[in-house]
Design an enzyme around this catalytic site. Structure first.
Site, PDB file in Angstrom:
ATOM      1  N   HIS A 130      32.871 -47.625 -35.813  1.00 11.74           N
ATOM      2  CA  HIS A 130      31.937 -46.828 -35.020  1.00 11.74           C
ATOM      3  C   HIS A 130      32.729 -45.955 -34.049  1.00 11.74           C
ATOM      4  O   HIS A 130      33.852 -46.298 -33.661  1.00 11.74           O
ATOM      5  CB  HIS A 130      30.990 -47.762 -34.258  1.00 11.74           C
ATOM      6  CG  HIS A 130      29.884 -47.051 -33.559  1.00 11.74           C
ATOM      7  ND1 HIS A 130      30.041 -46.480 -32.310  1.00 11.74           N
ATOM      8  CD2 HIS A 130      28.605 -46.808 -33.929  1.00 11.74           C
ATOM      9  CE1 HIS A 130      28.904 -45.922 -31.948  1.00 11.74           C
ATOM     10  NE2 HIS A 130      28.022 -46.103 -32.906  1.00 11.74           N
ATOM     11  N   GLU A 145      28.748 -39.509 -37.999  1.00  9.16           N
ATOM     12  CA  GLU A 145      28.295 -39.557 -36.614  1.00  9.16           C
ATOM     13  C   GLU A 145      29.163 -38.649 -35.742  1.00  9.16           C
ATOM     14  O   GLU A 145      30.199 -39.098 -35.236  1.00  9.16           O
ATOM     15  CB  GLU A 145      28.404 -40.973 -36.048  1.00  9.16           C
ATOM     16  CG  GLU A 145      27.338 -41.934 -36.466  1.00  9.16           C
ATOM     17  CD  GLU A 145      27.376 -43.163 -35.572  1.00  9.16           C
ATOM     18  OE1 GLU A 145      26.337 -43.556 -35.069  1.00  9.16           O
ATOM     19  OE2 GLU A 145      28.464 -43.731 -35.369  1.00  9.16           O
TER      20      GLU A 145
END
Length: 214
Positions: free
Chosen positions: A85, A133
């Site tokens: 992430h 992302e």
């Protein structure tokens, strides 16, 4: 459509969010899962919600104090894990090792990346899914599907060129059912979201609104 709610380290009640997710799961063809802090995985899994880890370390059993062991999160009820992430970056070698650790523990994997080029690189490592992302949009409330739709389309193309079996999700700023529709129209198989649910006064209403608009 797959929706993974990342609770990050927000002061959310993970059990309440998980109970809401379990209630909404399956509505309108949307599968909802929750990624709590590692310490909360067992009690979140006990709600019946599909439970994911936010991270697993690129290690196996051994002298790795402070690591998040894939076998441990699986034993506590997680069925999958995020890897790399934007807030928990790894080297490409460590991403590869984390995927291997997750595979050993029977966990599904979603590897995050910032750009279509990075998506291609991590898709080559054999995860179940990748998620694009752009970090500058995380937590802004502006969905990547609106701010930069081409990056989603290019990520889908990049992953498909490497391995058509790898699903593609998009994250950053996702909060409404319209965002889910837009993501799907751009070729994504699912979305990652966080603050839109984790920071909501009523997570169940937020999830119901999300699915209800889809």
């Amino acid at each position: 459509m797959f929706v993974l709610v990342n609770l990050k380290a927000y002061p959310a009640d993970p059990v309440s969010v998980a109970e809401a997710a379990a209630t909404v799961d399956g509505t309108a063809g949307v599968d909802v899962a929750v990624a709590p802090q590692a310490a909360d995985i067992a009690r979140v899994a006990q709600t019946g919600a599909e439970t994911w880890a936010q991270h697993v370390s690129p290690v196996s059993h051994g002298s790795h104090t402070g690591s998040t062991l894939a076998e441990s999160v699986a034993a506590n009820g997680a069925v999958g894990t995020l890897i790399n992430h934007s807030e928990r970056r790894l080297t490409l070698a460590d991403i590869d090792d984390s995927i291997a650790a997750a595979d050993r523990a029977g966990l599904e994997t979603v590897v995050c990346a910032n750009t279509p080029e990075q998506i291609a690189a991590v898709a080559a490592l054999g995860p179940d899914a990748v998620a694009v992302e752009p970090p500058e949009l995380i937590g802004t409330g502006t969905p990547v599907s609106q701010a930069d739709p081409e990056i989603v389309e290019d990520a889908v193309t990049a992953a498909e060129a490497v391995d058509p079996a790898v699903d593609v999700y998009c994250g950053a700023g996702i909060s409404t059912g319209e965002d889910l529709v837009a993501a799907e129209e751009l070729g994504a198989d699912g979305v990652l979201l966080a603050s839109g649910v984790a920071k909501a006064d009523d997570p169940q209403t937020a999830l119901e609104d999300l699915v209800g608009q889809y």
